[in-house]
Design a protein around this motif. Structure first.
Motif, PDB file in Angstrom:
ATOM      1  N   GLU A 166       4.760   9.301 -11.777  1.00 19.88           N
ATOM      2  CA  GLU A 166       5.901  10.116 -12.191  1.00 19.88           C
ATOM      3  C   GLU A 166       7.139   9.226 -12.233  1.00 19.88           C
ATOM      4  N   ILE A 167       7.718   9.047 -13.420  1.00 16.00           N
ATOM      5  CA  ILE A 167       8.826   8.122 -13.602  1.00 16.00           C
ATOM      6  C   ILE A 167      10.138   8.858 -13.328  1.00 16.00           C
ATOM      7  N   LEU A 177      14.140  -4.363 -27.301  1.00 14.71           N
ATOM      8  CA  LEU A 177      15.242  -5.023 -26.610  1.00 14.71           C
ATOM      9  C   LEU A 177      14.753  -5.324 -25.199  1.00 14.71           C
ATOM     10  N   GLU A 178      14.213  -6.533 -25.027  1.00 13.86           N
ATOM     11  CA  GLU A 178      13.547  -6.934 -23.786  1.00 13.86           C
ATOM     12  C   GLU A 178      14.583  -7.096 -22.681  1.00 13.86           C
ATOM     13  N   VAL A 179      14.289  -6.506 -21.517  1.00 16.58           N
ATOM     14  CA  VAL A 179      15.321  -6.414 -20.498  1.00 16.58           C
ATOM     15  C   VAL A 179      14.693  -6.374 -19.112  1.00 16.58           C
ATOM     16  N   ALA A 180      15.391  -6.951 -18.152  1.00 16.29           N
ATOM     17  CA  ALA A 180      14.999  -6.825 -16.750  1.00 16.29           C
ATOM     18  C   ALA A 180      15.573  -5.529 -16.187  1.00 16.29           C
ATOM     19  N   GLY A 181      15.015  -5.074 -15.082  1.00 16.85           N
ATOM     20  CA  GLY A 181      15.541  -3.840 -14.494  1.00 16.85           C
ATOM     21  C   GLY A 181      14.732  -3.387 -13.311  1.00 16.85           C
ATOM     22  N   GLU A 182      14.776  -2.088 -13.056  1.00 13.97           N
ATOM     23  CA  GLU A 182      14.020  -1.518 -11.947  1.00 13.97           C
ATOM     24  C   GLU A 182      13.548  -0.123 -12.314  1.00 13.97           C
ATOM     25  N   VAL A 183      12.413   0.236 -11.737  1.00 13.71           N
ATOM     26  CA  VAL A 183      11.770   1.512 -12.043  1.00 13.71           C
ATOM     27  C   VAL A 183      11.431   2.206 -10.730  1.00 13.71           C
ATOM     28  N   LEU A 184      11.869   3.449 -10.600  1.00 12.56           N
ATOM     29  CA  LEU A 184      11.541   4.254  -9.434  1.00 12.56           C
ATOM     30  C   LEU A 184      10.498   5.287  -9.841  1.00 12.56           C
ATOM     31  N   VAL A 185       9.375   5.315  -9.118  1.00 15.53           N
ATOM     32  CA  VAL A 185       8.309   6.250  -9.437  1.00 15.53           C
ATOM     33  C   VAL A 185       7.868   6.984  -8.178  1.00 15.53           C
ATOM     34  N   ARG A 186       7.201   8.106  -8.393  1.00 11.59           N
ATOM     35  CA  ARG A 186       6.467   8.777  -7.329  1.00 11.59           C
ATOM     36  C   ARG A 186       4.996   8.805  -7.736  1.00 11.59           C
ATOM     37  N   LEU A 187       4.128   8.449  -6.812  1.00 13.66           N
ATOM     38  CA  LEU A 187       2.702   8.369  -7.096  1.00 13.66           C
ATOM     39  C   LEU A 187       1.988   9.630  -6.622  1.00 13.66           C
ATOM     40  N   HIS A 188       1.088  10.123  -7.453  1.00 15.99           N
ATOM     41  CA  HIS A 188       0.272  11.276  -7.110  1.00 15.99           C
ATOM     42  C   HIS A 188      -1.190  10.903  -7.315  1.00 15.99           C
ATOM     43  N   HIS A 225       0.856  -1.171   0.000  1.00 15.05           N
ATOM     44  CA  HIS A 225       0.000   0.000   0.000  1.00 15.05           C
ATOM     45  C   HIS A 225       0.905   1.237   0.000  1.00 15.05           C
ATOM     46  N   ALA A 226       0.537   2.243  -0.788  1.00 14.42           N
ATOM     47  CA  ALA A 226       1.346   3.460  -0.888  1.00 14.42           C
ATOM     48  C   ALA A 226       0.448   4.681  -0.751  1.00 14.42           C
ATOM     49  N   ASP A 227       1.001   5.733  -0.192  1.00 16.13           N
ATOM     50  CA  ASP A 227       0.278   6.990  -0.016  1.00 16.13           C
ATOM     51  C   ASP A 227       0.513   7.930  -1.191  1.00 16.13           C
ATOM     52  N   ASP A 228      -0.374   8.894  -1.315  1.00 15.48           N
ATOM     53  CA  ASP A 228      -0.187   9.979  -2.264  1.00 15.48           C
ATOM     54  C   ASP A 228       1.170  10.647  -2.013  1.00 15.48           C
ATOM     55  N   GLY A 229       1.989  10.788  -3.062  1.00 14.00           N
ATOM     56  CA  GLY A 229       3.304  11.406  -2.943  1.00 14.00           C
ATOM     57  C   GLY A 229       4.428  10.463  -2.585  1.00 14.00           C
ATOM     58  N   GLU A 230       4.128   9.181  -2.370  1.00 12.03           N
ATOM     59  CA  GLU A 230       5.151   8.235  -1.920  1.00 12.03           C
ATOM     60  C   GLU A 230       5.972   7.687  -3.085  1.00 12.03           C
ATOM     61  N   LEU A 231       7.244   7.387  -2.805  1.00  9.49           N
ATOM     62  CA  LEU A 231       8.124   6.723  -3.758  1.00  9.49           C
ATOM     63  C   LEU A 231       7.873   5.221  -3.723  1.00  9.49           C
ATOM     64  N   VAL A 232       7.921   4.605  -4.911  1.00  4.88           N
ATOM     65  CA  VAL A 232       7.785   3.155  -5.022  1.00  4.88           C
ATOM     66  C   VAL A 232       8.843   2.656  -6.000  1.00  4.88           C
ATOM     67  N   LEU A 233       9.574   1.604  -5.610  1.00  7.83           N
ATOM     68  CA  LEU A 233      10.601   0.998  -6.457  1.00  7.83           C
ATOM     69  C   LEU A 233      10.112  -0.373  -6.910  1.00  7.83           C
ATOM     70  N   PHE A 234      10.018  -0.557  -8.231  1.00  7.70           N
ATOM     71  CA  PHE A 234       9.593  -1.810  -8.833  1.00  7.70           C
ATOM     72  C   PHE A 234      10.808  -2.534  -9.413  1.00  7.70           C
ATOM     73  N   HIS A 235      11.070  -3.769  -8.994  1.00  7.45           N
ATOM     74  CA  HIS A 235      12.032  -4.632  -9.670  1.00  7.45           C
ATOM     75  C   HIS A 235      11.258  -5.502 -10.660  1.00  7.45           C
ATOM     76  N   THR A 236      11.774  -5.618 -11.880  1.00  7.22           N
ATOM     77  CA  THR A 236      11.014  -6.309 -12.926  1.00  7.22           C
ATOM     78  C   THR A 236      11.848  -7.381 -13.616  1.00  7.22           C
ATOM     79  N   GLN A 237      11.157  -8.433 -14.066  1.00  3.22           N
ATOM     80  CA  GLN A 237      11.732  -9.414 -14.980  1.00  3.22           C
ATOM     81  C   GLN A 237      11.562  -8.903 -16.410  1.00  3.22           C
ATOM     82  N   ASP A 238      12.262  -9.535 -17.369  1.00  4.73           N
ATOM     83  CA  ASP A 238      11.955  -9.206 -18.754  1.00  4.73           C
ATOM     84  C   ASP A 238      10.704  -9.973 -19.189  1.00  4.73           C
ATOM     85  N   CYS A 239      10.249  -9.726 -20.403  1.00  2.00           N
ATOM     86  CA  CYS A 239       8.978 -10.313 -20.846  1.00  2.00           C
ATOM     87  C   CYS A 239       9.040 -11.832 -20.937  1.00  2.00           C
TER      88      CYS A 239
END
Length: 304
Positions: free
Chosen positions: A79-80, A196-207, A22-36
């Protein structure tokens, strides 16, 4: 900050998915992802069916995230802030329903070094992007992460990159945001069916934006606004995008529909996202754009 691991994945964007965090308005969230391909394709010389059997689910999306306070009729702005990818990616050609499909299957595993990739003797800088990002649709039908729809999903929009903001309509309590299917680089149309399918991570801020009507996802870049749509035909997708952009322009600038349409005929953009003719995946994904105007009210604002 909240963090999701790359095993926290779903293969459908659905109101039935249980939230990972669960995340609040304005909170940072870090997603770790696999490739497709779930990081399973590691050999250029082995058949795809040996490494990734046909029955294996693909396009894992990390999530979902429950956004506290989000209710149907609201919008979540993602927000990416950063996208980081691993040191290699996979690109494939060989499925016969893509526009430029090869007669014989081919897999390339390309190294990534110093934020560049090399194919044969051509080297260029990466443009890492998010292929799948979305929240459930306005019905009870789960949407596979291979599909694009009015809640987002597999948009494969290469404008969804670092510095962009993705606005998604909330249609279920908490929104239930999931994302994945990163591409280190991808051309418009994705004409072989893969970037170019790739694993990685995405940092976002939610509004959280309360009480804002949005029919399709909207992407804000440094210089442009885009409505992302899909349809059984390209014409259908483009028409839906034009209508939504006209509505947003009229609402933001106080114009009527006729003047908003005139502005679009003078300054509109039409671009392909995923136009690789994948059967049953929601049709072609298109983006309809307009310039950002520094001296005008934005189409959507992240402030509540």
């Amino acid at each position: 900050m909240k963090e999701l691991q790359d095993q926290d994945v779903v293969y459908e964007i659905s109101r039935k998915n249980s939230p990972v965090v669960h995340a609040d308005d304005g909170e940072l969230v870090l997603f770790h992802t696999q490739d497709c391909y779930k990081n399973m394709v590691t050999n250029e010389n082995a058949a795809m069916s040996e490494q990734f059997p046909d029955e294996t689910p693909n396009n894992p999306a990390t999530g979902p995230v429950y956004i506290n306070g989000a209710q149907p009729g609201d919008v979540v702005a993602v927000e990416i802030l950063d996208i980081r990818v691993q040191d290699h990616g996979v690109v494939e050609n060989g499925h016969n329903h893509y526009p430029l499909a090869a007669d014989q299957e081919r897999i390339r595993i390309l190294p990534i070094h110093n934020n560049t990739v090399t194919f044969h003797d051509v080297t260029w800088r990466l443009e890492p992007m998010i292929g799948v990002i979305g929240m459930p649709a306005d019905n009870d039908e789960p949407m596979p992460t291979m599909c694009v729809f009015n809640g987002g999903g597999n948009m494969d929009n290469r404008r969804i990159t670092k510095g962009a903001t993705v606005y998604l309509p909330v249609r279920v309590e908490g929104g239930l945001l999931a994302l994945g299917d990163l591409h280190a680089t991808m051309g418009d149309g994705e004409v072989c069916g893969t970037g170019l399918e790739v694993a990685g991570e995405v940092l976002v801020r939610l509004h959280l934006i309360k009480n804002f009507a949005l029919n399709w996802p909207v992407i804000e870049t440094k210089t442009r606004w885009y409505v992302n749509t899909n349809g059984k035909t390209t014409d259908e997708a483009i028409r839906a995008g034009y209508k939504e952009m006209r509505r947003l322009l009229a609402n933001a600038y106080g114009w009527d529909d006729a003047d908003a349409a005139i502005y679009m005929t003078l300054r509109g953009y039409v671009e392909a996202c995923q136009a690789c003719l994948v059967p049953g995946a929601g049709g072609n994904s298109m983006r309809i754009g307009t310039p950002k105007l520094a001296d005008h009210k934005p189409l959507i604002t992240k402030e509540n």
